[in-house]
Design a protein around this motif. Structure first.
Motif, PDB file in Angstrom:
ATOM      1  N   ARG A   1     -12.219   1.149  -4.112  1.00 17.53           N
ATOM      2  CA  ARG A   1     -13.040   1.673  -5.210  1.00 17.53           C
ATOM      3  C   ARG A   1     -14.135   2.604  -4.700  1.00 17.53           C
ATOM      4  NH1 ARG A   1     -15.389  -4.330  -5.822  1.00 17.53           N
ATOM      5  NH2 ARG A   1     -13.195  -4.632  -6.167  1.00 17.53           N
ATOM      6  N   GLN A   2     -14.542   2.456  -3.421  1.00 17.71           N
ATOM      7  CA  GLN A   2     -15.642   3.265  -2.902  1.00 17.71           C
ATOM      8  C   GLN A   2     -15.172   4.580  -2.295  1.00 17.71           C
ATOM      9  OE1 GLN A   2     -17.558   0.398  -0.263  1.00 17.71           O
ATOM     10  NE2 GLN A   2     -19.139   0.045  -1.799  1.00 17.71           N
ATOM     11  N   GLY A   3     -13.978   4.583  -1.708  1.00 18.45           N
ATOM     12  CA  GLY A   3     -13.517   5.782  -1.019  1.00 18.45           C
ATOM     13  C   GLY A   3     -12.553   6.627  -1.821  1.00 18.45           C
ATOM     14  N   LEU A   4     -11.657   5.985  -2.590  1.00 21.21           N
ATOM     15  CA  LEU A   4     -10.603   6.712  -3.288  1.00 21.21           C
ATOM     16  C   LEU A   4     -10.866   6.816  -4.788  1.00 21.21           C
ATOM     17  CD1 LEU A   4      -7.905   8.116  -2.929  1.00 21.21           C
ATOM     18  CD2 LEU A   4      -6.760   5.906  -3.208  1.00 21.21           C
TER      19      LEU A   4
ATOM     20  N   GLU B   1      10.643  11.210 -15.997  1.00 20.93           N
ATOM     21  CA  GLU B   1      10.758  12.447 -15.228  1.00 20.93           C
ATOM     22  C   GLU B   1      10.808  12.159 -13.731  1.00 20.93           C
ATOM     23  OE1 GLU B   1       8.659  15.843 -17.930  1.00 20.93           O
ATOM     24  OE2 GLU B   1       7.327  14.653 -16.657  1.00 20.93           O
ATOM     25  N   GLU B   2      11.555  12.958 -13.035  1.00 20.41           N
ATOM     26  CA  GLU B   2      11.624  12.823 -11.579  1.00 20.41           C
ATOM     27  C   GLU B   2      10.236  13.065 -11.001  1.00 20.41           C
ATOM     28  OE1 GLU B   2      12.232  13.446  -7.418  1.00 20.41           O
ATOM     29  OE2 GLU B   2      11.567  15.064  -8.745  1.00 20.41           O
ATOM     30  N   TRP B   3       9.911  12.366  -9.917  1.00 22.79           N
ATOM     31  CA  TRP B   3       8.563  12.335  -9.322  1.00 22.79           C
ATOM     32  C   TRP B   3       7.936  13.720  -9.194  1.00 22.79           C
ATOM     33  CZ3 TRP B   3       6.002  14.118  -5.011  1.00 22.79           C
ATOM     34  CH2 TRP B   3       4.874  13.408  -4.590  1.00 22.79           C
ATOM     35  N   ARG B   4       8.666  14.683  -8.629  1.00 22.25           N
ATOM     36  CA  ARG B   4       8.100  16.017  -8.380  1.00 22.25           C
ATOM     37  C   ARG B   4       7.763  16.733  -9.685  1.00 22.25           C
ATOM     38  NH1 ARG B   4      10.993  14.171  -4.641  1.00 22.25           N
ATOM     39  NH2 ARG B   4      10.758  14.706  -2.432  1.00 22.25           N
ATOM     40  N   LYS B   5       8.663  16.629 -10.653  1.00 24.21           N
ATOM     41  CA  LYS B   5       8.434  17.284 -11.935  1.00 24.21           C
ATOM     42  C   LYS B   5       7.241  16.644 -12.648  1.00 24.21           C
ATOM     43  CE  LYS B   5      10.743  18.587 -16.242  1.00 24.21           C
ATOM     44  NZ  LYS B   5      11.981  18.489 -17.043  1.00 24.21           N
TER      45      LYS B   5
ATOM     46  N   LYS C   1       0.819  -1.213   0.000  1.00 24.77           N
ATOM     47  CA  LYS C   1       0.000   0.000   0.000  1.00 24.77           C
ATOM     48  C   LYS C   1       0.860   1.274   0.000  1.00 24.77           C
ATOM     49  CE  LYS C   1      -3.908   0.397   0.361  1.00 24.77           C
ATOM     50  NZ  LYS C   1      -4.943   0.642  -0.688  1.00 24.77           N
ATOM     51  N   PRO C   2       1.830   1.450   0.929  1.00 25.15           N
ATOM     52  CA  PRO C   2       2.650   2.674   0.887  1.00 25.15           C
ATOM     53  C   PRO C   2       3.469   2.798  -0.388  1.00 25.15           C
ATOM     54  CG  PRO C   2       3.433   1.162   2.598  1.00 25.15           C
ATOM     55  CD  PRO C   2       2.114   0.656   2.140  1.00 25.15           C
ATOM     56  N   LEU C   3       3.881   1.667  -0.984  1.00 24.67           N
ATOM     57  CA  LEU C   3       4.628   1.738  -2.241  1.00 24.67           C
ATOM     58  C   LEU C   3       3.740   2.287  -3.356  1.00 24.67           C
ATOM     59  CD1 LEU C   3       7.034   1.225  -4.033  1.00 24.67           C
ATOM     60  CD2 LEU C   3       6.333  -1.174  -4.233  1.00 24.67           C
ATOM     61  N   VAL C   4       2.529   1.759  -3.465  1.00 21.86           N
ATOM     62  CA  VAL C   4       1.588   2.235  -4.488  1.00 21.86           C
ATOM     63  C   VAL C   4       1.262   3.705  -4.270  1.00 21.86           C
ATOM     64  CG1 VAL C   4      -0.808   2.044  -5.266  1.00 21.86           C
ATOM     65  CG2 VAL C   4       0.590  -0.016  -5.032  1.00 21.86           C
ATOM     66  N   GLU C   5       1.017   4.094  -3.023  1.00 23.53           N
ATOM     67  CA  GLU C   5       0.671   5.488  -2.731  1.00 23.53           C
ATOM     68  C   GLU C   5       1.815   6.433  -3.071  1.00 23.53           C
ATOM     69  OE1 GLU C   5      -0.523   5.365   1.364  1.00 23.53           O
ATOM     70  OE2 GLU C   5      -2.589   4.757   0.874  1.00 23.53           O
TER      71      GLU C   5
ATOM     72  N   LEU D   1       0.508  10.078  -3.797  1.00 23.68           N
ATOM     73  CA  LEU D   1      -0.171  10.359  -2.532  1.00 23.68           C
ATOM     74  C   LEU D   1       0.805  10.546  -1.374  1.00 23.68           C
ATOM     75  CD1 LEU D   1      -3.111   7.780  -2.855  1.00 23.68           C
ATOM     76  CD2 LEU D   1      -3.091  10.198  -3.462  1.00 23.68           C
ATOM     77  N   THR D   2       2.038  10.059  -1.534  1.00 24.59           N
ATOM     78  CA  THR D   2       3.076  10.216  -0.516  1.00 24.59           C
ATOM     79  C   THR D   2       4.344  10.699  -1.205  1.00 24.59           C
ATOM     80  OG1 THR D   2       2.152   8.401   0.798  1.00 24.59           O
ATOM     81  CG2 THR D   2       4.419   9.055   1.284  1.00 24.59           C
TER      82      THR D   2
END
Length: 493
Positions: free
Chosen positions: A335-338, A313-317, A291-295, A300-301
């Motif tokens: 699927r219901q919340g996000l 491209e680098e994540w921020r860019k 979960k934290p890897l996907v986010e 999301l993180t």
């Protein structure tokens, strides 16, 4: 023969023009497990919600021990001994196991905590559940939380227990523990309704199988009379379903996702890359960092500088100037919340990630979006086929098909698919598998799945996660490594 515990007779229920149940007759007997099968949107959840007092039928009757009853509220159904274990648990996370079991039970909190814990422990021991009455809910695994939901119903003397997709969030070992508990329940004379899309489980646990199709019972058969899961799937869908895919070899091309030395939160020194034309499946017991890897990958993180690169491209860019199409598509597990907004209709949910394709300046062409959505609804067989239907009115499987239709429409170059077939019937799962393989022609796919057979069927490479690390990544054809996956998942290698 003695009357059944419950008899549903000619139950009908519609939502506007959508007919969810039509003249359904069904019996639940003491000491037996009734499996209720059907495609997504067939009416299973509606029927069981009527039995549990959440919904009222438009017509038809419910008989309890041969006598007609009306369950106008869930409390009346519970008082009559009918309880439902939902897919999404209804627990207070900052309270203990014992407190959750007694919550809402008259006179419960007049007992001392020690007495409450003793009663819950005795009940858990009786049904061979391993759960600590003093533990806080937020400390428990999904399997342990499910046990608390079951204990709540057993404490209220429920005689009929309805399990709605109970193994969707469980590890194989937790599922086996659940089946052992269910066996004890039926030995004690309880009646169980088991709703599942996992046909192997149905064949293992059920005494009788009832099949719903478009709101009507089309077949009721003893489980021992069904020769295979393939036969059961054909009875359910009305055509042959093999759940097989032809994964043709494909030459991987440019890198679309690169993770190098990622350490953030629970994640520890993660390295991997995904290239266009391949599927990398990450497998492992839930809670080991998936979960934290996907986010992190999906924005999301925030990761440490330079550890995640998306489409070169680098994540921020990348996330500063992200476009609506030919970019990253995220199919979340929630699927219901996000993935969707439950109070919005299907058109507005479709526009959540695609509005860039239907807007010019400040103007949004909703009619053009509606026409495209109607085409996708027909193509993906989303029920009800109504763009004005609200998201909460769709079954879990149809809501998932809505999310998939929306995200594939964006023609992504990188797809992150998190449990994409969870809760889908076998025919819909087959469609999703083929869609992912076709999408791999133009995209790289990171697939996170708790279903090992799904991962091995789809993936070009498999990675195993344990305790925040990727233990190993190997080709899915590497039989020796595949055989070691269970040990890797348990942290033994």
């Amino acid at each position: 023969m003695s009357p059944p515990l419950i008899r549903l007779e000619n139950i009908s229920r519609s939502f506007g023009r959508v007919r969810a149940n039509h003249k359904v007759t069904l019996e639940i007997r003491s000491g037996k497990i009734l499996a209720l099968l059907g495609e997504n949107g067939a009416g299973k959840s509606t029927l069981m919600s009527i039995l549990a007092g959440q919904l009222q039928p438009d017509s038809g009757e419910i008989f309890l021990g041969g006598k007609p009853v009306k369950f106008t509220t869930t409390e009346k159904a519970l008082s009559a001994g009918i309880g439902m274990v939902y897919q999404h648990f209804k627990l207070v996370k900052n309270m203990s196991v014992a407190e959750n079991v007694f919550l809402g039970h008259r006179g419960g909190f007049l007992l001392k905590k020690q007495e409450m814990r003793r009663i819950v422990q005795d009940l858990a021991d009786q049904y061979q559940m391993r759960v600590d009455p003093t533990a806080m809910i937020h400390e428990l695994s999904m399997g342990e939380r499910q046990q608390v939901e079951i204990l709540k119903l057993l404490h209220r003397k429920s005689r009929v227990l309805i399990f709605d997709e109970p193994t969707a969030v469980l590890t194989p070992d937790e599922a086996e523990n659940l089946f052992a508990t269910m066996k004890i329940m039926v030995e004690m004379g309880k009646g169980i309704v088991f709703i599942s899309h996992k046909l192997e489980e149905v064949m293992t646990v059920a005494d009788t199988i009832a099949i719903l199709r478009r709101g009507e019972i089309v077949d009721t058969v003893a489980a021992r009379e069904v020769s295979s899961t393939a036969e059961l799937a054909e009875r359910m869908v009305g055509r042959e379903v093999l759940l097989q895919v032809n994964r043709m070899p494909m030459e991987p091309r440019q890198t679309v996702l690169k993770v190098a030395g990622l350490s953030v939160g629970k994640l520890n020194d993660i390295h991997f890359e995904v290239r266009k034309g391949e599927i990398l499946a990450l497998v492992g017991v839930a809670g080991n960092g998936q979960k934290p890897l996907v986010e992190t990958v999906c924005g999301l993180t925030r990761p440490p500088q330079g550890t995640v690169s998306i489409l070169g491209e680098e994540w921020r860019k990348f996330f500063r100037k992200s476009k609506w199409e030919r970019t990253l598509s995220y199919i979340p597990e929630d699927r219901q919340g996000l993935a969707t907004c439950q109070g919005l209709d299907l058109l507005d949910n479709f526009l959540l990630t695609t509005c860039g394709g239907f807007s010019r300046g400040v103007w949004l062409n909703r009619e053009s979006a509606r026409e495209k959505l109607e085409y996708l609804i027909e193509t993906f067989d989303i029920r009800p086929p109504d763009t004005t239907a609200l998201a909460w009115q769709l079954s879990g499987g149809n809501l998932q098909k809505m999310v998939l239709a929306r995200e594939f429409y964006r023609k992504p170059r990188l797809i992150v698919a998190e449990q994409p077939t969870q809760g889908l019937d076998i025919a819909a799962a087959e469609d999703v598998w083929n869609l992912l393989l076709k999408a791999r022609e133009q995209a790289g796919i990171l697939l996170v799945s708790g279903d090992l057979s799904e991962a091995l069927a789809l993936a070009d490479k498999v990675g195993v996660m344990y305790n925040g690390r990727i233990v190993s990544i190997f080709p899915s054809e590497d039989a020796e490594s595949v055989a070691r996956i269970p040990k890797m998942m348990a942290g033994l290698e």
